[in-house]
Motif scaffolding. Structure first.
Motif, PDB file in Angstrom:
ATOM      1  N   ARG A 197      59.022  17.612 -14.631  1.00  0.00           N
ATOM      2  CA  ARG A 197      59.837  16.802 -15.537  1.00  0.00           C
ATOM      3  C   ARG A 197      61.033  17.645 -15.953  1.00  0.00           C
ATOM      4  O   ARG A 197      60.917  18.556 -16.781  1.00  0.00           O
TER       5      ARG A 197
ATOM      6  N   HIS B 148      55.184  10.395 -12.808  1.00  0.00           N
ATOM      7  CA  HIS B 148      55.884  10.518 -11.533  1.00  0.00           C
ATOM      8  C   HIS B 148      55.243   9.596 -10.504  1.00  0.00           C
ATOM      9  O   HIS B 148      54.023   9.561 -10.356  1.00  0.00           O
TER      10      HIS B 148
ATOM     11  N   GLN C 114      58.710  10.787  -4.628  1.00  0.00           N
ATOM     12  CA  GLN C 114      59.861  11.622  -4.309  1.00  0.00           C
ATOM     13  C   GLN C 114      60.403  11.135  -2.973  1.00  0.00           C
ATOM     14  O   GLN C 114      59.639  10.982  -2.016  1.00  0.00           O
TER      15      GLN C 114
ATOM     16  N   ASN D 101      63.591  12.030  -7.577  1.00  0.00           N
ATOM     17  CA  ASN D 101      62.257  11.726  -8.070  1.00  0.00           C
ATOM     18  C   ASN D 101      62.302  10.473  -8.919  1.00  0.00           C
ATOM     19  O   ASN D 101      63.262  10.249  -9.671  1.00  0.00           O
TER      20      ASN D 101
ATOM     21  N   TRP E  16      60.366   8.086 -11.841  1.00  0.00           N
ATOM     22  CA  TRP E  16      59.436   8.168 -12.962  1.00  0.00           C
ATOM     23  C   TRP E  16      59.334   6.796 -13.633  1.00  0.00           C
ATOM     24  O   TRP E  16      60.328   6.079 -13.745  1.00  0.00           O
TER      25      TRP E  16
ATOM     26  N   SER F 126      65.254   7.283 -11.944  1.00  0.00           N
ATOM     27  CA  SER F 126      65.398   8.186 -10.801  1.00  0.00           C
ATOM     28  C   SER F 126      66.388   9.283 -11.152  1.00  0.00           C
ATOM     29  O   SER F 126      67.496   9.001 -11.628  1.00  0.00           O
TER      30      SER F 126
ATOM     31  N   GLU G 201      66.330  15.865  -7.717  1.00  0.00           N
ATOM     32  CA  GLU G 201      65.401  16.982  -7.798  1.00  0.00           C
ATOM     33  C   GLU G 201      66.118  18.248  -8.268  1.00  0.00           C
ATOM     34  O   GLU G 201      65.580  19.025  -9.048  1.00  0.00           O
TER      35      GLU G 201
END
Length: 215
Positions: free
Chosen positions: A24, A115, A118, A134, A136, A150, A153
């Motif tokens: 996170r 999550h 990915q 990623n 969530w 989103s 990363e």
């Protein structure tokens, strides 16, 4: 040479493990960029530019789009700590202070977010052809909303945000041309003709939360 190969292999394994367990991340507190918002009932607004200050809880949006068949252009300076926003009109040199009670929603991954995936936006065929992001999901009980967010990363830059808000509907935001930092912090200072603007009396028809204020 053997030690170098072992180090390279170890780093590769470490990076692979980290990629499999997205963390996170914390988004930058200052952002500028452009934003496309698709609001309920199929209305669409293109925010030509937004400036975001998470420290002082301020957002400036200069937006153009359509409301039904009518062209709309707005310039809002939203001051969440003060509980009002400036509706600025440079063409007429007018300014209105409008009260609203919306809570500031930072551009970040909430602590209770889960999550889900990915993935790469674009292509994996060659370097620099894709963006690793990623996704969530979770809920915001205080706003009676579910969300899907989103973030990249690397850098934790927002890519998209989808909210399903009770009594408001679906709100989809897509970020692009995002820059970390503020090129001109004075964007949060209202123009001189706003000095004499008086705060309107709040009534039931005024903007009551973050989403209706933004839309």
């Amino acid at each position: 040479m053997r030690a170098f190969l072992l180090l390279t292999l170890s780093l590769s394994v470490l990076l692979s493990v980290q990629a499999q367990k997205p963390h996170r991340c914390k988004a930058p507190p200052y952002l500028e960029g452009k934003l496309l918002v698709v609001s309920p009932e199929g209305k669409t607004a293109v925010f030509e530019r937004f400036s975001y200050d998470a420290v002082e809880q301020r957002i400036r949006v200069i937006a153009s789009g359509k409301e039904g068949t009518q062209d709309v252009f707005v310039d809002f300076l939203m001051l969440f700590r003060e509980g009002f926003y400036y509706d600025i009109n440079y063409h007429n040199k007018t300014c209105v202070k409008v009260p609203f009670s919306g809570d500031f929603i930072p551009i970040e991954i909430p602590i209770n977010a889960q999550h889900t995936a990915q993935f790469v936006i674009g292509s994996l065929s060659a370097p620099a052809q894709g963006l690793l992001v990623n996704n969530w999901v979770g809920s915001l009980p205080e706003l009676k909303a579910n969300y899907s967010l989103s973030f990249t990363e690397f850098g934790c830059i927002p890519v998209s945000a989808y909210y399903n808000v009770e009594n408001t509907g679906h709100v989809l935001s897509s970020y692009f041309d995002v820059v970390v930092g503020l090129e001109n912090p004075d964007v949060f200072i209202p123009p001189s003709f706003c000095t004499s603007a008086k705060l309107l009396e709040k009534n039931k028809d005024e903007m009551a939360d973050f989403f209706t204020a933004l839309l």
